[in-house]
Design a protein around this motif. Sequence first.
Motif, PDB file in Angstrom:
ATOM      1  N   LEU A 189       0.786  -1.157   0.034  1.00 22.75           N
ATOM      2  CA  LEU A 189       0.057   0.043  -0.162  1.00 22.75           C
ATOM      3  C   LEU A 189       1.033   1.121  -0.220  1.00 22.75           C
ATOM      4  O   LEU A 189       0.573   2.181  -0.551  1.00 22.75           O
ATOM      5  N   HIS A 190       1.990   1.315   0.658  1.00 23.51           N
ATOM      6  CA  HIS A 190       2.734   2.442   0.967  1.00 23.51           C
ATOM      7  C   HIS A 190       4.156   2.012   0.847  1.00 23.51           C
ATOM      8  O   HIS A 190       4.511   0.917   0.718  1.00 23.51           O
ATOM      9  N   SER A 235       1.938  -0.287 -13.956  1.00 15.94           N
ATOM     10  CA  SER A 235       0.559  -0.037 -13.620  1.00 15.94           C
ATOM     11  C   SER A 235      -0.309  -1.410 -13.153  1.00 15.94           C
ATOM     12  O   SER A 235      -1.279  -1.405 -12.347  1.00 15.94           O
ATOM     13  N   GLN A 246       0.440  -2.483  -9.756  1.00 20.29           N
ATOM     14  CA  GLN A 246       0.143  -1.299  -8.802  1.00 20.29           C
ATOM     15  C   GLN A 246       1.744  -1.274  -8.204  1.00 20.29           C
ATOM     16  O   GLN A 246       1.778  -1.404  -6.784  1.00 20.29           O
ATOM     17  N   HIS A 287       6.362  11.649 -13.628  1.00 21.05           N
ATOM     18  CA  HIS A 287       6.201  12.235 -14.807  1.00 21.05           C
ATOM     19  C   HIS A 287       5.350  11.028 -15.204  1.00 21.05           C
ATOM     20  O   HIS A 287       6.008   9.969 -15.158  1.00 21.05           O
ATOM     21  N   LEU A 288       4.177  11.194 -15.875  1.00 20.79           N
ATOM     22  CA  LEU A 288       3.444  10.265 -16.322  1.00 20.79           C
ATOM     23  C   LEU A 288       3.698  10.427 -17.998  1.00 20.79           C
ATOM     24  O   LEU A 288       3.348  11.503 -18.662  1.00 20.79           O
ATOM     25  N   LEU A 289       4.254   9.597 -18.753  1.00 17.91           N
ATOM     26  CA  LEU A 289       4.535   9.726 -20.130  1.00 17.91           C
ATOM     27  C   LEU A 289       3.869   8.827 -21.036  1.00 17.91           C
ATOM     28  O   LEU A 289       4.097   7.458 -20.931  1.00 17.91           O
ATOM     29  N   PRO A 290       2.579   8.875 -21.667  1.00 24.08           N
ATOM     30  CA  PRO A 290       1.853   7.784 -22.173  1.00 24.08           C
ATOM     31  C   PRO A 290       2.358   7.495 -23.564  1.00 24.08           C
ATOM     32  O   PRO A 290       3.443   8.152 -23.996  1.00 24.08           O
ATOM     33  N   SER A 305       4.494   9.586 -26.860  1.00 25.40           N
ATOM     34  CA  SER A 305       5.452  10.574 -26.551  1.00 25.40           C
ATOM     35  C   SER A 305       6.575  10.436 -26.837  1.00 25.40           C
ATOM     36  O   SER A 305       7.338   9.344 -26.893  1.00 25.40           O
ATOM     37  N   TYR A 360      10.697  12.587 -26.754  1.00 26.59           N
ATOM     38  CA  TYR A 360      11.143  13.795 -26.399  1.00 26.59           C
ATOM     39  C   TYR A 360      12.708  13.691 -26.840  1.00 26.59           C
ATOM     40  O   TYR A 360      13.299  12.660 -26.888  1.00 26.59           O
ATOM     41  N   GLU A 386      -8.765   3.218 -13.495  1.00 25.08           N
ATOM     42  CA  GLU A 386      -8.194   2.068 -12.977  1.00 25.08           C
ATOM     43  C   GLU A 386      -6.601   2.036 -13.118  1.00 25.08           C
ATOM     44  O   GLU A 386      -6.124   2.105 -12.014  1.00 25.08           O
ATOM     45  N   LEU A 387      -6.048   1.913 -14.259  1.00 26.12           N
ATOM     46  CA  LEU A 387      -4.595   1.910 -14.398  1.00 26.12           C
ATOM     47  C   LEU A 387      -3.808   3.428 -14.568  1.00 26.12           C
ATOM     48  O   LEU A 387      -2.872   3.585 -13.991  1.00 26.12           O
ATOM     49  N   HIS A 388      -4.520   4.237 -15.245  1.00 28.56           N
ATOM     50  CA  HIS A 388      -3.786   5.356 -15.790  1.00 28.56           C
ATOM     51  C   HIS A 388      -4.847   6.483 -15.575  1.00 28.56           C
ATOM     52  O   HIS A 388      -6.292   6.426 -15.727  1.00 28.56           O
ATOM     53  N   PRO A 389      -4.236   7.659 -15.422  1.00 27.21           N
ATOM     54  CA  PRO A 389      -5.350   8.629 -15.780  1.00 27.21           C
ATOM     55  C   PRO A 389      -5.967   8.775 -16.988  1.00 27.21           C
ATOM     56  O   PRO A 389      -5.237   8.291 -17.848  1.00 27.21           O
ATOM     57  N   SER A 399      -5.214   4.575  -0.478  1.00 29.19           N
ATOM     58  CA  SER A 399      -4.007   3.458  -1.158  1.00 29.19           C
ATOM     59  C   SER A 399      -4.864   2.191  -1.179  1.00 29.19           C
ATOM     60  O   SER A 399      -4.721   1.291  -1.958  1.00 29.19           O
ATOM     61  N   GLN A 400      -5.943   1.833  -0.327  1.00 31.66           N
ATOM     62  CA  GLN A 400      -6.700   0.774  -0.257  1.00 31.66           C
ATOM     63  C   GLN A 400      -7.336   0.422  -1.734  1.00 31.66           C
ATOM     64  O   GLN A 400      -7.411  -0.899  -2.328  1.00 31.66           O
ATOM     65  N   GLN A 459      -6.565   1.716  -4.544  1.00 34.23           N
ATOM     66  CA  GLN A 459      -5.526   2.182  -5.613  1.00 34.23           C
ATOM     67  C   GLN A 459      -6.224   3.403  -6.333  1.00 34.23           C
ATOM     68  O   GLN A 459      -6.355   3.460  -7.674  1.00 34.23           O
ATOM     69  N   LEU A 502      -4.860   6.324  -6.983  1.00 30.17           N
ATOM     70  CA  LEU A 502      -3.848   7.502  -7.538  1.00 30.17           C
ATOM     71  C   LEU A 502      -4.346   7.922  -8.787  1.00 30.17           C
ATOM     72  O   LEU A 502      -4.444   9.018  -9.231  1.00 30.17           O
ATOM     73  N   LEU A 542      -5.152  11.663 -10.063  1.00 30.68           N
ATOM     74  CA  LEU A 542      -4.209  12.349 -10.903  1.00 30.68           C
ATOM     75  C   LEU A 542      -5.080  12.952 -12.202  1.00 30.68           C
ATOM     76  O   LEU A 542      -4.941  13.717 -12.921  1.00 30.68           O
ATOM     77  N   VAL A 571      -5.073   8.842 -22.330  1.00 32.02           N
ATOM     78  CA  VAL A 571      -4.122   8.850 -21.170  1.00 32.02           C
ATOM     79  C   VAL A 571      -3.332  10.353 -21.263  1.00 32.02           C
ATOM     80  O   VAL A 571      -2.688  10.440 -22.474  1.00 32.02           O
ATOM     81  N   PRO A 572      -3.261  11.217 -20.543  1.00 30.11           N
ATOM     82  CA  PRO A 572      -2.610  12.378 -20.633  1.00 30.11           C
ATOM     83  C   PRO A 572      -1.391  12.309 -20.241  1.00 30.11           C
ATOM     84  O   PRO A 572      -0.663  11.784 -19.351  1.00 30.11           O
ATOM     85  N   GLU A 573      -0.495  13.118 -21.172  1.00 29.41           N
ATOM     86  CA  GLU A 573       0.994  13.284 -20.221  1.00 29.41           C
ATOM     87  C   GLU A 573       0.932  14.269 -19.263  1.00 29.41           C
ATOM     88  O   GLU A 573       0.255  15.232 -19.251  1.00 29.41           O
ATOM     89  N   MET A 574       1.662  13.961 -18.209  1.00 34.81           N
ATOM     90  CA  MET A 574       1.780  14.755 -17.081  1.00 34.81           C
ATOM     91  C   MET A 574       3.172  14.916 -16.778  1.00 34.81           C
ATOM     92  O   MET A 574       3.743  13.921 -15.763  1.00 34.81           O
TER      93      MET A 574
END
Lengths: 284, 284
Positions: free
Chosen positions: A153-154, A179, A182, A253-256, A259, A261, B152-155, B179-180, B182, B184, B188, B244-247
């Motif tokens: 979890l952490h 992903s 997890q 950084h989330l890179l789908p 992407s 660079y 679920e898996l990604h933004p 966390s329980q 999942q 995030l 995001l 899924v966005p780039e972040m």
Amino acid sequence: MSEPASGTRRGSLLIIGGGEDREDDMQVLERFVALCGGPDKRIVVLTAASRVPEKMWAIYDCAFGGMGVARRSELRVASRLEANDAAMAADLAQADGVFITGGDQKRLLALIGGTRLDEALHAALARGACIAGTSAGASAMSAHMLADGKAELHPEKGAVSLGAGIGFVQRVVIDQHFSQRQRLARLLTVVAQNPYLLGVGIDEDTALLIEAGGGIEILGAGAVTVIDGRHMVSNVADIRNRSVPEMVDVRLHLLPSGSRYGARGDGATPAALADFIHIVTNIN
Amino acid sequence: MSEPASGTRRGSLLIIGGGEDREDDMQVLERFVALCGGPDKRIVVLTAASRVPEKMWAIYDCAFGGMGVARRSELRVASRLEANDAAMAADLAQADGVFITGGDQKRLLALIGGTRLDEALHAALARGACIAGTSAGASAMSAHMLADGKAELHPEKGAVSLGAGIGFVQRVVIDQHFSQRQRLARLLTVVAQNPYLLGVGIDEDTALLIEAGGGIEILGAGAVTVIDGRHMVSNVADIRNRSVPEMVDVRLHLLPSGSRYGARGDGATPAALADFIHIVTNIN
């Protein structure tokens, strides 16, 4: 084509998060074959990470055969003695591409770490071959290799241990099936204790391509997550084992997929990513 | 005790990620009772988020009774008409603490949003009562409320929708069971589309305490995760729905139980957290 600048690597690295499609669109494997120079090139499949190498070879024999790669072969390694055999290293000297299968990255390194085969892999990359690794083969690519452990979890101090990988890339640690399994807490655990390392989490059927020319690209079905803890404020040094560390100011950084660079100085690359790209594209 | 400075809130907010222990150590609930002034104070349990308010009340009736809180009562709201009833608001005017149960935050706001009861909750906080909310009651506390959706898996662009919450805190969005379950990727998603909002993910049996005096504390079994996307580089405006966005350059703070941070200007608080603390402790 001009000669590569001194200090640059000529071959590309394709770091795959496991579970790449081997039957339908095969986007990641097709790209690997293209990076090797096409289906008429010579591809070696290194199955040493697996305890069932014949099964691994059957899968990739079928997949690469289906793409028309005639000169495909398995490099099976049963012992360090074999990995130090000159003939095996010579096999790699002829390869345009090397594909490192899944299995257990600790097994792979226990068999090949520091051998002639290890040297031949580095030589192959230096002279321009494409090296791909999936799952355990992906984790094995960095100098600091995620070896063992989980954090559910952490992040948990002491929950994850590192080993020495092949070392195609420095200053990163690579996790796969990211992903889907997890694994963010596990990667944060590594970064909490090793803020010098950038965490790289690669999803299934997804690859981080580190190009010979100096840029990176994400391809396949998912995304790549980069964790940068260099600015982090943390109490990890002071807490007990198995405790959850404070981690303030971690950069994520989330890179789908899709992407791309360029290297440092490329105006289209966000400043916060430039250093990561410089690190992974730098010669080792 | 000196009077609070103009513009400060006198009561505390205890924002609980659901699943708080109600039978054994009851750390979070015990703290709530202490923040109300102790077991001889008057505590009102607002069950309006739930479709089974009698079950909710039975749980907290038992828990608070076991702690010796004699003056405990349920505030049950079946309609907006009731929520506009002057007698109900008067009930709250006598409370030293208000506990908002779980259920569905959309139901809660549909029943009380903009009513006399809503006003009375704000008045209670302003005059010094402690307001606690768990699960749906936690999500409801911010002005921008996470209403629906999952990733679920990604933004995923467009996967999550917001609504208007009670608004005790501004410029944040709160998620629970963090966390329980999942969550995030879900948080995001909110931040990708709403970089103005700071994402706050609270674990089960864990609370973010925003103190009257101007600091914050994390208590309970887990951690609080803060997502700050204000520096983010993203393509979210340009991609299609469900992509899924780039972040790039999202700031992540993991604050484990036991962490305490003072208000802005406190040297012990990491600079990267100071702004978050200023935002959540500011009067609304």
